[in-house]
Scaffold this motif. Sequence first.
Motif, short mmCIF file in Angstrom:
data_model
loop_
_atom_site.label_atom_id
_atom_site.label_comp_id
_atom_site.label_asym_id
_atom_site.label_seq_id
_atom_site.Cartn_x
_atom_site.Cartn_y
_atom_site.Cartn_z
N VAL A 29 -7.33 8.98 -7.94
CA VAL A 29 -7.08 8.61 -6.54
C VAL A 29 -8.39 8.20 -5.89
O VAL A 29 -9.36 8.95 -5.91
CB VAL A 29 -6.44 9.77 -5.77
N GLN A 30 -8.41 7.01 -5.32
CA GLN A 30 -9.61 6.50 -4.64
C GLN A 30 -9.55 6.83 -3.16
O GLN A 30 -8.49 6.72 -2.52
CB GLN A 30 -9.72 4.99 -4.83
N LEU A 31 -10.68 7.21 -2.61
CA LEU A 31 -10.79 7.46 -1.18
C LEU A 31 -11.20 6.18 -0.47
O LEU A 31 -12.26 5.61 -0.75
CB LEU A 31 -11.83 8.56 -0.91
N LEU A 203 -1.17 2.01 -5.60
CA LEU A 203 -0.28 2.44 -4.52
C LEU A 203 -1.15 2.97 -3.38
O LEU A 203 -1.75 4.03 -3.50
CB LEU A 203 0.67 3.56 -5.00
N SER A 204 -1.23 2.19 -2.31
CA SER A 204 -2.02 2.59 -1.14
C SER A 204 -1.08 3.32 -0.18
O SER A 204 -0.32 2.71 0.55
CB SER A 204 -2.63 1.35 -0.47
N MET A 205 -1.15 4.64 -0.23
CA MET A 205 -0.29 5.43 0.66
C MET A 205 -0.89 6.82 0.81
O MET A 205 -1.47 7.37 -0.11
CB MET A 205 1.15 5.52 0.12
N MET A 207 -2.38 9.46 4.29
CA MET A 207 -3.48 9.64 5.24
C MET A 207 -3.74 11.13 5.38
O MET A 207 -3.23 11.93 4.58
CB MET A 207 -3.13 8.95 6.56
N SER A 208 -4.50 11.52 6.36
CA SER A 208 -4.91 12.93 6.46
C SER A 208 -3.72 13.88 6.48
O SER A 208 -3.73 14.90 5.79
CB SER A 208 -5.77 13.14 7.71
N GLY A 209 -2.68 13.54 7.25
CA GLY A 209 -1.57 14.46 7.45
C GLY A 209 -0.56 14.51 6.33
O GLY A 209 0.26 15.44 6.28
N ASP A 210 -0.59 13.53 5.42
CA ASP A 210 0.42 13.50 4.35
C ASP A 210 -0.20 13.19 2.99
O ASP A 210 0.48 12.75 2.07
CB ASP A 210 1.53 12.50 4.67
N MET A 211 -1.49 13.44 2.87
CA MET A 211 -2.21 13.10 1.65
C MET A 211 -1.67 13.82 0.42
O MET A 211 -1.54 13.24 -0.66
CB MET A 211 -3.70 13.42 1.83
N GLN A 212 -1.34 15.09 0.57
CA GLN A 212 -0.88 15.85 -0.59
C GLN A 212 0.44 15.29 -1.14
O GLN A 212 0.59 15.10 -2.35
CB GLN A 212 -0.69 17.33 -0.25
N ALA A 213 1.39 15.00 -0.26
CA ALA A 213 2.66 14.45 -0.70
C ALA A 213 2.46 13.07 -1.33
O ALA A 213 3.10 12.74 -2.33
CB ALA A 213 3.63 14.34 0.49
N THR A 220 -2.59 6.03 -5.51
CA THR A 220 -3.88 5.83 -6.16
C THR A 220 -4.98 5.56 -5.14
O THR A 220 -6.14 5.42 -5.52
CB THR A 220 -3.82 4.65 -7.15
N MET A 221 -4.61 5.46 -3.86
CA MET A 221 -5.59 5.19 -2.82
C MET A 221 -5.11 5.80 -1.51
O MET A 221 -4.03 5.46 -1.02
CB MET A 221 -5.78 3.67 -2.65
#
Length: 238
Positions: A29-31, A203-205, A207-213, A220-221
Amino acid sequence: MNSIQQNIEQITSQIEAIQKKCGRPRDSVQLLAVSKTKPVEAILEAANAGQVAFGENYVQEGADKVAYFNDHYPNLPLEWHFIGPIQSNKSRHVAGNFDWVHTVDRDKIAQRLNDQRPEGLPPIQVLIQVNTSGESSKSGTSDSDIFELAALISSLPNLTLRGLMSIPANVSDYQSQLVAFKQLAELKDKLAARYPELNLDTLSMGMSGDMQAAIEAGSTMVRIGTAIFGARDYSNKN
């Protein structure tokens, strides 16, 4: 108050922990640091901490930052991602400045980005934005239209299709987040099955609030802004 470097280290550790928990390989996973509205000094601090990929939402602001770093820090290996909506009259600036575009959602924009890419630059790495939530306020193509759009993008020499992107509905329930992200992951799998010759690896999906899911579903990003740079000032956005 943490420094930008400390924030990046903390988020990177969180990503690594989620990857391990989900049984995914390290560094899968890329930041993507979302630097919209942030000054070049903040981006430089992040770059000096090892961050490479930066996301911008506003065309002129992003183009100005790209030009600044090209002029002042040409040896920094930065990767610029455009993640905002694209208006036809600003597509030339996107085509001329960004390495990645996450928000291609219609034929016209794909064609303009291809035609306006300056000679000598490598192809733009492209993601199709999908409106998985069906919200009228959000950009993105429908599930059924991604296949024709993918066919067009793959035929254009100055674009390289890499995968899909979405901004799902803002919900706090983990299972609801997971369902939305799995929907996009399944779409990418269907797209890859129809066009096996394409390297659809992104797959760019999340953000802070849903990163784990998002990571559990196959992201992947992940696009992280405030948690890295702090609260944003929108007074000068363009």
